[in-house]
Structures are given as structure tokens and as C-alpha cells.
Design an enzyme around this catalytic site. Structure first.
Site, PDB file in Angstrom:
ATOM      1  N   GLU A  86      32.840  33.431  35.122  1.00  0.00           N
ATOM      2  CA  GLU A  86      33.634  33.687  33.913  1.00  0.00           C
ATOM      3  C   GLU A  86      32.748  33.812  32.668  1.00  0.00           C
ATOM      4  O   GLU A  86      33.027  33.222  31.620  1.00  0.00           O
ATOM      5  CB  GLU A  86      34.688  32.584  33.732  1.00  0.00           C
ATOM      6  N   ASP A 139      42.620  29.381  42.135  1.00  0.00           N
ATOM      7  CA  ASP A 139      42.453  28.638  40.885  1.00  0.00           C
ATOM      8  C   ASP A 139      43.690  27.801  40.558  1.00  0.00           C
ATOM      9  O   ASP A 139      44.475  28.169  39.702  1.00  0.00           O
ATOM     10  CB  ASP A 139      42.207  29.658  39.752  1.00  0.00           C
ATOM     11  N   GLU A 149      47.606  22.950  34.195  1.00  0.00           N
ATOM     12  CA  GLU A 149      47.381  24.281  33.639  1.00  0.00           C
ATOM     13  C   GLU A 149      48.395  25.306  34.162  1.00  0.00           C
ATOM     14  O   GLU A 149      49.085  25.956  33.380  1.00  0.00           O
ATOM     15  CB  GLU A 149      45.958  24.743  33.972  1.00  0.00           C
TER      16      GLU A 149
END
Ligand code: GCW
Length: 720
Positions: A317, A396, A424
Site C-alpha cells: 500500500e 483484509d 474497520e
């Protein structure tokens, strides 16, 4: 937290001596609470509940005088005072009659060689024993280490808080794995990446906070569930964390963790030797780079002698990494590990390495394959103090994923599982989602490894990460916690069950989700049977409810992946390089990850697991769309077509989210007013959000498939 409110005073208490006993606080069961105490409320037991502790010794004797042992005794004195209204006299070891005795095994054998502690007791494990010492009835809390004594004290206090009998106590508890750490994704400016409980408890405006009271309180919460390490800054690490001037500030955080046996560690940026070190390179094979890390680490240990080590996110990332110099993750991990080795530190190298510019048009591309592709070839190349930190699933932290195949793919490398406590993709603490149920499924998943070198007949993920299958020296559990300055730490009092549950599972992954949530509920809200029954059922159902309206059948959380990871946004997954594709089109939905016709991801699992997932016949419904692309009309085991399942699941999920509100309302008057109202408001909000999710996903999939709902709820809009 009656106890943790005083944590900041710890150094003071050490100076003043622990004979100082705090005032007895007798909260009424419905008095207002903020949630700050979490599961360490130590609220006063009612008279009836307290009677079973009448025989509890009147004093406590401490064998030894380390900071952690003193903390253990202090916690005991405070909590017993609060729960039972009794002042335990705190003494040294000269007259141990009728006492709660705290000490290490060595100290205990000096006191009474006739006591025979269990020989299997390992570091951090503890023994709670009602025993006669010199002819008098005592209660012993012993361990091989000071920290284990502290854990034993917390365990005893938890029993009292939950009203468990201490008669004939004889219990040994051992941690399942040595690594039980949390990570915090805190930035130095005080913001927390994916944090939903307020700003950082460590940092503000580029500096370590002047007042670290909360950090000390956090240390006590962590220790109370056996967590022994905390990485305090974001894995997207600011190189400045290693600047000379900053380390002195960081050491203040280590100081407030130390009484609780929590080791501090740091996330580091691999380019640090260049960015802050003044070198013209950060090539891990350059001797100047090795020397820079060695000196930097020596300096850290001068400030923090019990420093834990580093966490590394690299080549991921947009982070720089060893690929800059065509070096491998092993080259990068080892250069740092060698600097840490003489001090006993470790490196957690994250397996979350993937290309986020994947070409979405190529049906063979698959982000899920990245961790295994990058790390499996390096098995055996990492030093012994390197641990590969692997997210539970290959993508993820989605609402459901299969276990990462990498857990089974490294037999000569240390591993840790990374679980995400902060929600998240699972509702950001605004939706109730008890993640222990999800984690248990992954930890218990048997990778079915057949290898002549192992004697185990089962190879579940929990045993692999703990290093038990391949006899690795170190390994275990890491949870991304992201607590913040909000009084209740995570933004919602109910979300704290996830932090508690992470710690309990890291200590003992064989505990059931039911047992964990029962403990947490009693400690957090008391043992009113209606509260325990109602809230445990809500928590235990909550993950499946959330899954049913956000991403059933293994499609992944159908959220806005380009933005907040919270609202519905299934289209955002497609046609970009992030690789969280579900491949929905007019005919069908799901990623074909088979070996036969798809990306080949399934081929990364051991053969028996491949067989489970490769064929449509054996693949479980709840992961169907993770592994297969099927027509909307494909019929599931349940007998329903995929499309009808998606509709029904969303309607059912929204209904069940609404039911949480009425279930909680039955507890009005049974829990304190403030938390009752706060939670009620959250559940009402969740109920409306679940409807928004239901309608967004059902409308989206109807527009793609043009197949109406059998029950007439979706697809009734007029055709143009
Ligand atoms: O889930 C993703 C998050 C990023 C995070 C990254 C990681 C810290 O969206 O915010 O970065 O994972 O785990 O590194």
C-alpha cells in the site's frame, strides 16, 4: 475504574507503600457509569454474594519486591476493598499465617518446601491454590515469573467479581503461546488509522502526551487478560518515531506499561536509515544499513531496557520496502532482527504485502494469493527472532474469509495471527459485532497438514501460530486494538467484549465464545441473570446478523472500499486495482479461485483443504462466493437459489438488528442508566443502518440480475 483510576498513581503508591487502602465505593447497580472501567469495575458485591468469601484471609503477604509483584499486591488490596469492603493488610514474607501469598516459585519454595507446585508451570502461567502453610490456611498465587503472579491476581479477582467459589481452589493456568500482543495504529499527530474510540492515548500534536494516565490504565486492562506486549504506533510508520529526541519521550510510555508487565514495541519504516539516518540507502544488505540499525537499537535499549521489538509493514500500500533494492522480506527482516537479537527483541514482519495496482480485467489476478506467493518461498530464510504476522484471512479483515493458506505454508518460520479488534469492516463500533465467534472459526480451522515430520493428528490454525505443530521457538497472537481517549476506550461499551475476548483467546484459544462472553458480561454489567442471558445471546448472534446484511455467502463486506469501509458500496470493489473483487455481473456473482478454471488460489492450501473448497459440491455455502463464481440461480445446500438467499438474508438480518433494540430494552433498570441509554441509542441507529444496507444491496443485486424476490419485497419497481 476504581482500580485503574489509581493506576497513574502507581509510582506514588510504590513510594508511599501499599498499606494505604482506598475508600470503599458501593455503587448501586443502576448508578451511572462511563464504561471507563471496562471489565475491571470491581463493584461491591451484595451481602449474599459476599458471604462465600468470609473465609478469605485478612492479609496478603508478598514474597519479593519487584515492581510487577508490588503492582499485583496493590491491585489485590484495592479490588478486595472495593468488592468486599475489606481491608487486606499488606505485608512482607516474615509471618505468612492466614494470608493470600503472592510470589514466584523460587520464593515459595523458600517459604515452605513442603508445597509442591505443579512441575509443568511455564513462564507467565500461574497456580492458584488453597493450601496449609505452617499449619494455617492460606491462599497461594504463584508463578515462575513476576508477571505470572500478576496474572494470577487478576484471575482471582475475576472469580470474586463473578461470584465463583474459592473453596478448595487448586488451578493451573498456562498461556497457550508466548506472543499475546496488541498493535495500535496511532499516528504521532494523535489521529488513529481505523480508530473509532477517539484520539490517541499516547500521542498529540507530534509529541508523546504529557499526561499518560490513560496509557497506564490501558496497561492494566491489557495485563488483566494476559496481554504482554503493545506496539504503540501505526504500521504506516512515521520514520520520526526513531529520531534521537523522540526516544526519550517514548520511554515514558514504557514506564507506565512496566508495572503491568506490558512490553512496548514500535512500528518502523524500513527507509529510516535513509530518511532520518542520513545514509544514501536503506538496502538491507548494505553493511552501513546494518550498522545503522544496530546503533539505533542499542540506543533504544538504553532508553527502554525491556523494549519488545519492531513491527514492519513494507512493500505494501505504497510503503517502501526491500523490493526497492530487489531484496527479499527475509533480507529486510533479518537485518533488523540481528540488531535486536543481543537484547532479546523480536521483529514482526507483516505478510500483508500485495500490489494494490492489480489489473482487474485479468481474471487470473488475485490479491488473495499475494501473502503466500511472497512468503512461502522464503520459508526457513528468516532468523529465529523474526515472526511473520499474518492477517486471519487472505484479503483484509472482511466479515468472513477463509483462513489464510500461509498459516499452513511455512514450517520453518515463526508465525503470529493478526486479528482486528477495531471494527474497520465490521461496523466501526456503531454496529454490534462480537468478533470472537469469527476468530474462533479461523483458529479452530484444521489445515489438515500431512507431513512425516509432525506427530499431530490435527493442525488447526491456533496450533500453527503458537508454534506447536512445527516446534517453533516463538509465535502467537496479535490484535489490532486502536483504543482511544473516549471514556469507554473503543467508542462503544459493547465493543470492549472484542478486546477482552482477544486477550482471553490469546491466552487460551480453546475457550468457547460462550464462556468468554459470559465472563465479560458478568464483569462488565454484573451477574443479574436477565442481563447475562440477554446480552450474551445478543453478542453471540451479532456477527452473523452483521454478516447477513453486509456480505453473506462469503462475498466479502460489500462496503465502500474506496472510502470509509463502512457504508454499503458494492460497486466500489470492482474495476480498480485494490483487488477486493466479487465479480458480480448480469449472470452471476463470486470470485472463481479454483485451480481448474479460476485464479488458482485454492491450490495454496494443503491437498485436503483444496478438495473441500475446489468442488462446488463440498464448498460450504458461507464461503461459496469467496471461492466460486456462480449464476444467481445456483441452488445452495439450503435449497434456495443464491439470489433468493441474498434477499432473505438481508431482510432477516435487518429484522434481527431491529430485535436487538427490544432485547436491550428488557434490561431497562437492570443496568446503569448511562450505559443503558448509550447502548440503546447505538442499537437504534444500527437498526436503521441495517435497513439502509438491506435496501442498498438488494436493489443493487436486483438491478444486476433482474430476478425479483419470491416474497415480493425487492424488484417491484416499475421497469422503464
Ligand atoms: O485494512 C487495511 C486498512 C489500512 C491499514 C492496512 C494494513 C494500517 O484499510 O488502513 O493500514 O489494512 O493492515 O496495513
Amino acid at each position: 475504574m476504581q482500580s485503574t483510576q489509581n493506576v497513574s498513581a502507581l509510582p506514588g503508591f510504590v513510594v508511599l507503600g501499599i498499606a494505604l487502602v482506598c475508600t470503599i465505593v458501593l455503587p448501586s447497580p443502576v448508578a451511572a457509569e462511563t464504561g471507563a472501567e471496562a471489565w475491571l469495575r470491581y463493584s461491591a458485591l451484595n451481602l449474599q454474594a459476599a458471604t462465600i468469601y468470609q473465609q478469605l484471609p485478612e492479609k496478603t503477604v508478598l514474597l519479593g519486591d519487584s515492581l510487577v509483584l508490588k503492582t499485583a499486591q496493590w491491585e489485590l488490596v484495592q479490588a478486595v476493598s472495593q468488592m468486599l469492603g475489606r481491608s487486606l493488610h499488606a505485608e512482607d514474607g516474615s509471618s505468612p499465617e492466614h494470608a493470600i501469598i503472592l510470589g514466584t516459585l523460587t520464593q515459595l519454595s523458600v517459604l515452605d518446601p513442603a508445597l509442591h507446585p505443579p512441575p509443568e508451570l511455564r513462564a507467565d502461567g500461574y497456580w492458584l491454590k488453597a493450601a496449609k502453610i505452617h499449619g494455617s490456611q492460606c491462599l497461594v498465587i504463584a508463578s515462575a515469573t513476576d508477571r505470572g503472579v500478576l496474572y494470577g491476581v487478576f484471575a482471582l479477582l475475576s472469580k470474586i467479581a463473578r461470584g465463583e467459589s474459592l473453596a478448595a481452589l487448586d488451578e493451573v493456568q498456562q498461556p497457550y503461546a508466548p506472543v499475546r500482543w496488541v498493535n495500535q495504529w496511532d499516528n504521532l499527530d494523535g489521529r488513529i488509522e481505523r480508530g473509532y474510540g477517539g484520539p490517541s492515548i499516547f500521542f498529540a500534536e507530534g509529541k508523546v502526551r504529557a499526561d499518560l494516565t490513560r496509557a497506564g490504565q490501558y496497561g492494566s486492562l491489557l495485563a488483566s487478560v494476559g496481554i504482554n506486549g503493545c506496539t504503540i504506533n501505526n504500521v504506516n510508520a512515521a520514520p520520526g518515531i526513531l529520531e534521537d529526541g523522540f526516544l526519550a519521550q517514548i520511554s515514558r510510555i514504557a514506564d507506565v506499561f512496566r508495572p503491568w508487565g506490558v512490553q512496548l514495541s514500535l512500528s518502523v519504516d524500513l527507509s529510516s536509515p535513509k530518511v532520518i539516518g542520513g545514509l544514501d540507502t536503506f538496502d538491507p544488505l548494505d553493511p552501513r544499513v546494518a550498522e545503522w540499525w544496530r546503533k539505533k537499537v542499542d540506543e533504544i535499549y538504553r532508553h527502554i531496557p525491556d523494549f519488545g521489538g519492531f513491527v514492519v509493514k513494507a512493500d505494501s500500500e505504497g510503503r517502501l520496502g526491500p523490493s526497492t533494492y530487489r531484496r527479499t522480506p527475509a533480507d529486510a527482516a533479518n537485518v533488523i532482527a540481528r540488531a535486536l537479537k543481543p537484547h532479546g527483541g523480536v521483529v514482526f514482519y507483516r505478510a500483508f504485502v500485495y500490489n494494490h495496482h492489480l489489473d482487474w480485467r485479468d481474471l487470473k489476478n488475485d490479491r488473495a494469493k499475494a501473502a503466500y506467493d511472497n512468503f512461502h518461498p522464503l520459508d526457513g530464510a528468516f532468523d529465529d527472532n523474526v515472526i511473520i504476522q499474518i492477517k486471519n484471512g487472505p484479503i483484509d479483515f472482511q466479515v468472513r474469509e477463509p483462513a489464510s493458506p500461509l498459516f499452513a505454508g511455512m514450517h520453518r518460520t515463526n508465525e503470529a495471527i493478526e486479528l482486528q479488534i477495531t471494527q474497520e469492516y465490521t461496523g466501526q463500533q456503531r454496529h454490534l459485532c462480537f468478533l470472537v465467534s469469527m476468530w474462533k472459526e479461523v483458529l479452530d480451522f484444521d489445515m489438515r497438514i500431512k507431513d512425516p515430520h509432525i506427530d499431530a493428528n490435527a493442525t488447526p490454525v491456533k496450533a500453527l501460530v503458537a508454534g506447536r505443530v512445527f516446534h517453533r521457538p516463538i509465535g502467537g497472537f496479535v490484535g489490532v486494538a486502536n483504543v482511544g481517549m473516549d471514556a469507554n476506550w473503543l467508542g462503544s461499551p459493547l465493543a470492549m467484549a472484542n478486546l477482552y475476548g482477544f486477550g482471553r483467546l490469546a491466552w487460551d484459544p480453546n475457550l468457547s465464545a460462550e464462556k468468554i462472553v459470559d465472563e465479560w458480561t458478568r464483569l462488565t454489567f454484573g451477574s443479574d441473570p436477565l442481563v447475562v442471558k440477554t446480552l450474551t445471546a445478543m453478542q453471540l448472534n451479532s456477527w452473523r446478523v452483521y454478516e447477513s446484511y453486509t456480505g453473506p455467502l462469503g462475498a466479502g463486506t460489500l462496503t465502500n472500499i474506496l472510502g470509509n469501509h463502512y457504508d454499503p458500496g458494492p460497486e466500489s470493489s470492482e474495476e480498480n486495482g485494490w483487488g477486493q473483487w466479487h465479480r458480480a455481473d448480469h449472470q452471476g456473482i463470486g470470485m472463481d479461485r479454483t485451480v481448474a478454471t479460476g485464479t488458482g488460489f485454492i491450490g495454496q492450501y494443503p491437498p485436503e483443504v483444496q478438495q473441500l473448497y475446489e468442488s462446488l459440491e463440498h464448498c460450504p455455502d458461507n464461503l461459496l462466493l469467496f471461492f466460486h463464481h456462480v449464476p444467481y440461480t445456483y441452488v445452495l445446500y439450503s435449497g434456495k437459489a443464491v439470489i433468493q438467499h441474498v434477499y432473505d438474508s438481508h431482510y432477516d438480518g435487518a429484522d434481527r438488528a431491529r430485535d436487538f433494540v427490544s432485547q436491550w430494552q428488557t434490561l431497562n433498570g437492570h443496568v446503569d442508566r448511562d450505559r443503558y441509554r448509550d447502548i440503546l441509542g447505538r442499537l437504534q441507529y444500527q437498526a436503521t443502518e441495517a435497513i439502509a444496507w438491506r435496501d442498498a444491496i438488494c436493489t443493487w443485486i436486483f438491478r444486476l440480475s433482474r430476478i425479483p424476490d419470491d416474497k415480493g419485497r425487492v424488484g417491484t419497481e416499475p421497469r422503464r
